[in-house]
Design a protein around this motif. Structure first.
Motif, PDB file in Angstrom:
ATOM      1  N   UNK A  62      51.816  35.407   1.551  1.00  0.00           N
ATOM      2  CA  UNK A  62      50.526  34.895   1.088  1.00  0.00           C
ATOM      3  C   UNK A  62      50.716  33.508   0.478  1.00  0.00           C
ATOM      4  N   UNK A  63      51.713  33.388  -0.382  1.00  0.00           N
ATOM      5  CA  UNK A  63      51.994  32.107  -1.038  1.00  0.00           C
ATOM      6  C   UNK A  63      52.300  31.031   0.005  1.00  0.00           C
ATOM      7  N   UNK A  64      53.106  31.377   0.977  1.00  0.00           N
ATOM      8  CA  UNK A  64      53.468  30.423   2.031  1.00  0.00           C
ATOM      9  C   UNK A  64      52.256  30.013   2.868  1.00  0.00           C
ATOM     10  N   UNK A  65      51.462  30.991   3.310  1.00  0.00           N
ATOM     11  CA  UNK A  65      50.312  30.700   4.167  1.00  0.00           C
ATOM     12  C   UNK A  65      49.245  29.885   3.445  1.00  0.00           C
ATOM     13  N   UNK A  66      49.183  30.000   2.123  1.00  0.00           N
ATOM     14  CA  UNK A  66      48.188  29.244   1.365  1.00  0.00           C
ATOM     15  C   UNK A  66      48.745  27.917   0.866  1.00  0.00           C
ATOM     16  N   UNK A  67      49.952  27.565   1.323  1.00  0.00           N
ATOM     17  CA  UNK A  67      50.597  26.298   0.966  1.00  0.00           C
ATOM     18  C   UNK A  67      50.761  26.162  -0.548  1.00  0.00           C
ATOM     19  N   UNK A  68      51.096  27.281  -1.186  1.00  0.00           N
ATOM     20  CA  UNK A  68      51.314  27.296  -2.634  1.00  0.00           C
ATOM     21  C   UNK A  68      52.808  27.378  -2.912  1.00  0.00           C
ATOM     22  N   UNK A  69      53.153  27.193  -4.161  1.00  0.00           N
ATOM     23  CA  UNK A  69      54.560  27.273  -4.564  1.00  0.00           C
ATOM     24  C   UNK A  69      54.869  28.563  -5.314  1.00  0.00           C
ATOM     25  N   UNK A  70      53.821  29.221  -5.827  1.00  0.00           N
ATOM     26  CA  UNK A  70      53.985  30.452  -6.608  1.00  0.00           C
ATOM     27  C   UNK A  70      52.642  31.164  -6.672  1.00  0.00           C
ATOM     28  N   UNK A  71      52.656  32.371  -7.224  1.00  0.00           N
ATOM     29  CA  UNK A  71      51.408  33.106  -7.407  1.00  0.00           C
ATOM     30  C   UNK A  71      50.486  32.354  -8.364  1.00  0.00           C
TER      31      UNK A  71
END
Length: 96
Positions: A62-71
């Protein structure tokens, strides 16, 4: 200490959120909803009746697909997108 975000990137993840949400599987949408509730991997595993390791793997995807670094970064992106009017509450809930 707050993380520095270059001006040219600020809000970019938020602008991409509606499209990125479409990439999540049903299970990832369930995990995403639990991330928004600040649930840990352990709490997620209990809620979805899966192992902690599997919950952690779903969270990572989820974090990867949303281009985030963490929750925590997922929460920031969602709040920015809401503030910009790019997503509604119904967009953030698991699909049936």
């Amino acid at each position: 200490m707050p993380r520095y975000i270059p001006a040219e990137l600020k809000g970019k993840e938020a602008h991409n959120l509606p499209e990125n949400l479409k990439r999540l599987t049903h299970r990832e949408r369930e995990v995403f909803a639990l991330i928004l509730e600040a649930q840990t991997a352990k709490e997620t595993s209990r809620a979805l009746n899966i192992t902690v390791r599997t919950a952690g793997q779903h969270r990572e995807r989820v974090i990867e697909k949303l281009a985030a670094r963490s929750a925590t970064d997922v929460l920031r992106i969602v709040r920015e997108a809401e503030h910009m009017g790019l997503v509604a509450q119904s967009d953030l809930e698991p699909r049936p």
